[in-house]
Design a protein around this motif. Structure first.
Motif, PDB file in Angstrom:
ATOM      1  N   ARG A  10     -37.078 -26.521   4.501  1.00  6.34           N
ATOM      2  CA  ARG A  10     -36.435 -27.802   4.159  1.00  6.34           C
ATOM      3  C   ARG A  10     -35.237 -27.609   3.232  1.00  6.34           C
ATOM      4  O   ARG A  10     -35.325 -26.879   2.271  1.00  6.34           O
ATOM      5  CB  ARG A  10     -37.463 -28.721   3.477  1.00  6.34           C
ATOM      6  CG  ARG A  10     -36.903 -30.093   3.091  1.00  6.34           C
ATOM      7  CD  ARG A  10     -37.530 -30.593   1.810  1.00  6.34           C
ATOM      8  NE  ARG A  10     -37.437 -29.629   0.735  1.00  6.34           N
ATOM      9  CZ  ARG A  10     -36.332 -29.404   0.016  1.00  6.34           C
ATOM     10  NH1 ARG A  10     -35.241 -30.121   0.206  1.00  6.34           N
ATOM     11  NH2 ARG A  10     -36.310 -28.471  -0.932  1.00  6.34           N
ATOM     12  N   ARG A  11     -34.140 -28.247   3.543  1.00  3.59           N
ATOM     13  CA  ARG A  11     -32.938 -28.153   2.709  1.00  3.59           C
ATOM     14  C   ARG A  11     -32.422 -29.547   2.400  1.00  3.59           C
ATOM     15  O   ARG A  11     -32.702 -30.500   3.110  1.00  3.59           O
ATOM     16  CB  ARG A  11     -31.797 -27.393   3.407  1.00  3.59           C
ATOM     17  CG  ARG A  11     -31.958 -25.898   3.593  1.00  3.59           C
ATOM     18  CD  ARG A  11     -31.582 -25.079   2.361  1.00  3.59           C
ATOM     19  NE  ARG A  11     -32.530 -25.225   1.259  1.00  3.59           N
ATOM     20  CZ  ARG A  11     -33.769 -24.667   1.225  1.00  3.59           C
ATOM     21  NH1 ARG A  11     -34.194 -23.909   2.189  1.00  3.59           N
ATOM     22  NH2 ARG A  11     -34.553 -24.867   0.186  1.00  3.59           N
ATOM     23  N   ALA A  12     -31.633 -29.613   1.334  1.00  2.00           N
ATOM     24  CA  ALA A  12     -30.893 -30.848   1.048  1.00  2.00           C
ATOM     25  C   ALA A  12     -29.673 -30.871   1.966  1.00  2.00           C
ATOM     26  O   ALA A  12     -28.825 -29.984   1.885  1.00  2.00           O
ATOM     27  CB  ALA A  12     -30.472 -30.865  -0.408  1.00  2.00           C
ATOM     28  N   ARG A  14     -26.376 -32.976   3.095  1.00  2.00           N
ATOM     29  CA  ARG A  14     -25.490 -34.036   2.572  1.00  2.00           C
ATOM     30  C   ARG A  14     -24.384 -34.415   3.549  1.00  2.00           C
ATOM     31  O   ARG A  14     -23.681 -35.399   3.328  1.00  2.00           O
ATOM     32  CB  ARG A  14     -24.880 -33.578   1.242  1.00  2.00           C
ATOM     33  CG  ARG A  14     -25.927 -33.268   0.180  1.00  2.00           C
ATOM     34  CD  ARG A  14     -25.322 -32.800  -1.122  1.00  2.00           C
ATOM     35  NE  ARG A  14     -26.344 -32.555  -2.143  1.00  2.00           N
ATOM     36  CZ  ARG A  14     -26.985 -31.402  -2.310  1.00  2.00           C
ATOM     37  NH1 ARG A  14     -26.694 -30.368  -1.543  1.00  2.00           N
ATOM     38  NH2 ARG A  14     -27.913 -31.268  -3.248  1.00  2.00           N
ATOM     39  N   TRP A 132     -32.533 -36.412  -0.995  1.00  2.00           N
ATOM     40  CA  TRP A 132     -32.999 -37.413  -1.980  1.00  2.00           C
ATOM     41  C   TRP A 132     -31.903 -37.487  -3.022  1.00  2.00           C
ATOM     42  O   TRP A 132     -31.564 -36.482  -3.652  1.00  2.00           O
ATOM     43  CB  TRP A 132     -34.284 -36.900  -2.566  1.00  2.00           C
ATOM     44  CG  TRP A 132     -34.968 -37.692  -3.643  1.00  2.00           C
ATOM     45  CD1 TRP A 132     -34.457 -38.661  -4.460  1.00  2.00           C
ATOM     46  CD2 TRP A 132     -36.337 -37.535  -4.024  1.00  2.00           C
ATOM     47  NE1 TRP A 132     -35.413 -39.108  -5.318  1.00  2.00           N
ATOM     48  CE2 TRP A 132     -36.583 -38.433  -5.079  1.00  2.00           C
ATOM     49  CE3 TRP A 132     -37.379 -36.721  -3.590  1.00  2.00           C
ATOM     50  CZ2 TRP A 132     -37.824 -38.535  -5.698  1.00  2.00           C
ATOM     51  CZ3 TRP A 132     -38.615 -36.817  -4.211  1.00  2.00           C
ATOM     52  CH2 TRP A 132     -38.829 -37.728  -5.247  1.00  2.00           C
ATOM     53  N   ARG A 133     -31.345 -38.675  -3.212  1.00  2.00           N
ATOM     54  CA  ARG A 133     -30.290 -38.833  -4.216  1.00  2.00           C
ATOM     55  C   ARG A 133     -30.740 -39.841  -5.270  1.00  2.00           C
ATOM     56  O   ARG A 133     -31.334 -40.863  -4.944  1.00  2.00           O
ATOM     57  CB  ARG A 133     -28.993 -39.342  -3.584  1.00  2.00           C
ATOM     58  CG  ARG A 133     -28.206 -38.302  -2.809  1.00  2.00           C
ATOM     59  CD  ARG A 133     -26.892 -38.914  -2.349  1.00  2.00           C
ATOM     60  NE  ARG A 133     -26.117 -38.015  -1.512  1.00  2.00           N
ATOM     61  CZ  ARG A 133     -25.204 -37.169  -1.961  1.00  2.00           C
ATOM     62  NH1 ARG A 133     -24.931 -37.105  -3.253  1.00  2.00           N
ATOM     63  NH2 ARG A 133     -24.544 -36.400  -1.119  1.00  2.00           N
ATOM     64  N   THR A 134     -30.366 -39.531  -6.491  1.00  2.00           N
ATOM     65  CA  THR A 134     -30.556 -40.507  -7.565  1.00  2.00           C
ATOM     66  C   THR A 134     -29.202 -40.859  -8.181  1.00  2.00           C
ATOM     67  O   THR A 134     -28.878 -42.022  -8.373  1.00  2.00           O
ATOM     68  CB  THR A 134     -31.492 -39.942  -8.665  1.00  2.00           C
ATOM     69  OG1 THR A 134     -31.018 -38.655  -9.050  1.00  2.00           O
ATOM     70  CG2 THR A 134     -32.923 -39.856  -8.194  1.00  2.00           C
ATOM     71  N   ARG A 135     -28.406 -39.817  -8.439  1.00  2.00           N
ATOM     72  CA  ARG A 135     -27.110 -40.011  -9.114  1.00  2.00           C
ATOM     73  C   ARG A 135     -26.051 -40.493  -8.120  1.00  2.00           C
ATOM     74  O   ARG A 135     -26.266 -40.502  -6.915  1.00  2.00           O
ATOM     75  CB  ARG A 135     -26.642 -38.676  -9.708  1.00  2.00           C
ATOM     76  CG  ARG A 135     -27.523 -38.124 -10.794  1.00  2.00           C
ATOM     77  CD  ARG A 135     -27.135 -36.715 -11.186  1.00  2.00           C
ATOM     78  NE  ARG A 135     -27.515 -35.726 -10.204  1.00  2.00           N
ATOM     79  CZ  ARG A 135     -26.687 -35.098  -9.386  1.00  2.00           C
ATOM     80  NH1 ARG A 135     -25.393 -35.357  -9.415  1.00  2.00           N
ATOM     81  NH2 ARG A 135     -27.113 -34.183  -8.526  1.00  2.00           N
ATOM     82  N   PRO A 173     -30.578 -22.484  -1.851  1.00  2.00           N
ATOM     83  CA  PRO A 173     -30.184 -22.123  -3.221  1.00  2.00           C
ATOM     84  C   PRO A 173     -31.190 -21.132  -3.795  1.00  2.00           C
ATOM     85  O   PRO A 173     -32.379 -21.213  -3.493  1.00  2.00           O
ATOM     86  CB  PRO A 173     -30.234 -23.440  -3.987  1.00  2.00           C
ATOM     87  CG  PRO A 173     -30.529 -24.504  -3.006  1.00  2.00           C
ATOM     88  CD  PRO A 173     -30.996 -23.890  -1.740  1.00  2.00           C
ATOM     89  N   ARG A 175     -33.842 -19.365  -5.912  1.00  2.00           N
ATOM     90  CA  ARG A 175     -34.966 -19.861  -6.706  1.00  2.00           C
ATOM     91  C   ARG A 175     -35.420 -18.799  -7.692  1.00  2.00           C
ATOM     92  O   ARG A 175     -35.400 -17.607  -7.352  1.00  2.00           O
ATOM     93  CB  ARG A 175     -36.157 -20.138  -5.774  1.00  2.00           C
ATOM     94  CG  ARG A 175     -36.529 -21.582  -5.545  1.00  2.00           C
ATOM     95  CD  ARG A 175     -35.665 -22.284  -4.582  1.00  2.00           C
ATOM     96  NE  ARG A 175     -36.078 -23.685  -4.499  1.00  2.00           N
ATOM     97  CZ  ARG A 175     -35.405 -24.624  -3.870  1.00  2.00           C
ATOM     98  NH1 ARG A 175     -34.274 -24.341  -3.276  1.00  2.00           N
ATOM     99  NH2 ARG A 175     -35.842 -25.859  -3.850  1.00  2.00           N
TER     100      ARG A 175
HETATM  101  C1  LIG Z   1     -35.468 -36.361  -7.793  1.00  2.00           C
HETATM  102  C2  LIG Z   1     -34.311 -35.708  -7.100  1.00  2.00           C
HETATM  103  C3  LIG Z   1     -33.047 -36.230  -7.282  1.00  2.00           C
HETATM  104  C4  LIG Z   1     -31.948 -35.663  -6.618  1.00  2.00           C
HETATM  105  N1  LIG Z   1     -30.716 -36.242  -6.780  1.00  2.00           N
HETATM  106  C5  LIG Z   1     -29.672 -35.736  -6.116  1.00  2.00           C
HETATM  107  C6  LIG Z   1     -28.399 -36.378  -6.221  1.00  2.00           C
HETATM  108  O1  LIG Z   1     -28.242 -37.382  -6.884  1.00  2.00           O
HETATM  109  N2  LIG Z   1     -27.362 -35.842  -5.532  1.00  2.00           N
HETATM  110  C7  LIG Z   1     -27.525 -34.724  -4.737  1.00  2.00           C
HETATM  111  O2  LIG Z   1     -26.542 -34.276  -4.151  1.00  2.00           O
HETATM  112  N3  LIG Z   1     -28.733 -34.107  -4.601  1.00  2.00           N
HETATM  113  C8  LIG Z   1     -29.793 -34.582  -5.274  1.00  2.00           C
HETATM  114  N4  LIG Z   1     -31.025 -34.004  -5.129  1.00  2.00           N
HETATM  115  C9  LIG Z   1     -31.187 -32.838  -4.229  1.00  2.00           C
HETATM  116  C10 LIG Z   1     -31.164 -31.532  -5.007  1.00  2.00           C
HETATM  117  O3  LIG Z   1     -29.881 -31.307  -5.530  1.00  2.00           O
HETATM  118  C11 LIG Z   1     -31.608 -30.365  -4.082  1.00  2.00           C
HETATM  119  O4  LIG Z   1     -32.929 -30.589  -3.697  1.00  2.00           O
HETATM  120  C12 LIG Z   1     -31.459 -29.026  -4.804  1.00  2.00           C
HETATM  121  O5  LIG Z   1     -30.117 -28.673  -4.914  1.00  2.00           O
HETATM  122  C13 LIG Z   1     -32.207 -27.899  -4.104  1.00  2.00           C
HETATM  123  O6  LIG Z   1     -31.726 -27.704  -2.791  1.00  2.00           O
HETATM  124  P1  LIG Z   1     -32.735 -27.717  -1.560  1.00  2.00           P
HETATM  125  O7  LIG Z   1     -33.364 -29.082  -1.560  1.00  2.00           O
HETATM  126  O8  LIG Z   1     -31.890 -27.471  -0.334  1.00  2.00           O
HETATM  127  O9  LIG Z   1     -33.751 -26.643  -1.761  1.00  2.00           O
HETATM  128  C14 LIG Z   1     -32.135 -34.534  -5.771  1.00  2.00           C
HETATM  129  C15 LIG Z   1     -33.427 -34.023  -5.591  1.00  2.00           C
HETATM  130  C16 LIG Z   1     -34.497 -34.607  -6.238  1.00  2.00           C
HETATM  131  C17 LIG Z   1     -35.883 -34.061  -5.996  1.00  2.00           C
END
Ligand SMILES: Cc1cc2nc3c(=O)[nH]c(=O)nc-3n(C[C@H](O)[C@H](O)[C@H](O)COP(=O)(O)O)c2cc1C
Length: 186
Positions: A10-12, A14, A132-135, A173, A175
């Protein structure tokens, strides 16, 4: 693939293609979410699915927020909005707050975070990208999002999940090793 392999894969994501997300897949994500663990089966989550005209309203709220937050950074605002316009679907996850019971409220937030993570993992299995984004464009701490959702005060917004078909394949990324984060007690 094993559960552990999915967790690692699983990856973030965007950056998304313009392909819309099938409603059946969104429903599968929500179905996975409600099987998340939760204390005393309070099932404290709520999901707001944002597409179409609602997404236009979200974009307008995000534009206002970004302009206020970053008045001297028009490039950042523009680039963030470009990312947002390309997101096919958003799911905002909330947790029920229990009046007069801060412990239960906190556990509900934990459970809703599990639900958000279930959606993220299920997205991976369905061939969808998710972050998942918060900011920033996540708007989680901005009252405009609450107003747009007509979300009552007794629901805490824990995350905005951005969902679509991936237009990138980021490297994992780095770890730290779990040993650096673990204390073994005997
Ligand atoms: C609670 C939470 C809030 C996050 N908020 C943001 C965000 O606002 N913007 C963003 O680009 N990624 C956000 N992320 C994603 C993380 O940046 C991302 O999971 C992290 O860089 C690790 O990468 P991976 O998920 O590919 O392993 C968030 C993840 C979590 C769990």
């Amino acid at each position: 693939m094993s559960a552990i392999e999915w967790i690692k894969k699983r990856r973030a994501i965007r950056q998304f293609t313009s392909k819309p997300v099938e409603e059946s897949k969104l429903r599968s994500l929500l179905e996975a979410a409600v099987w998340s663990p939760n204390d005393r089966m309070r099932e404290p989550w709520h999901f707001y699915v944002i597409r179409g005209e609602a997404k236009r309203k979200y974009e307008a709220a995000a534009e206002q927020f970004l302009q206020e937050r970053f008045p001297t950074k028009p490039r950042l605002v523009e680039e963030s909005l470009k990312v947002l316009y390309n997101i096919p679907a958003l799911i905002v996850v909330t947790a029920d707050l229990v009046e007069g019971d801060s412990d239960a409220s906190e556990d509900n937030v934990f459970a809703s975070c599990c639900a958000a993570y279930s959606i993220w993992l299920a997205a991976e299995e369905l061939g969808l990208g998710c972050v998942w984004r918060t900011r920033g464009i996540g708007l989680v701490r901005d009252e405009r999002l609450r107003a747009l959702l007509q979300c009552p005060e007794n629901r805490k917004i824990v995350g905005t999940l951005c969902i679509g078909y991936a237009n990138e394949a980021p490297e994992p990324p780095k770890r730290n090793h779990y040993e650096d984060k673990t204390t073994w007690l005997q």
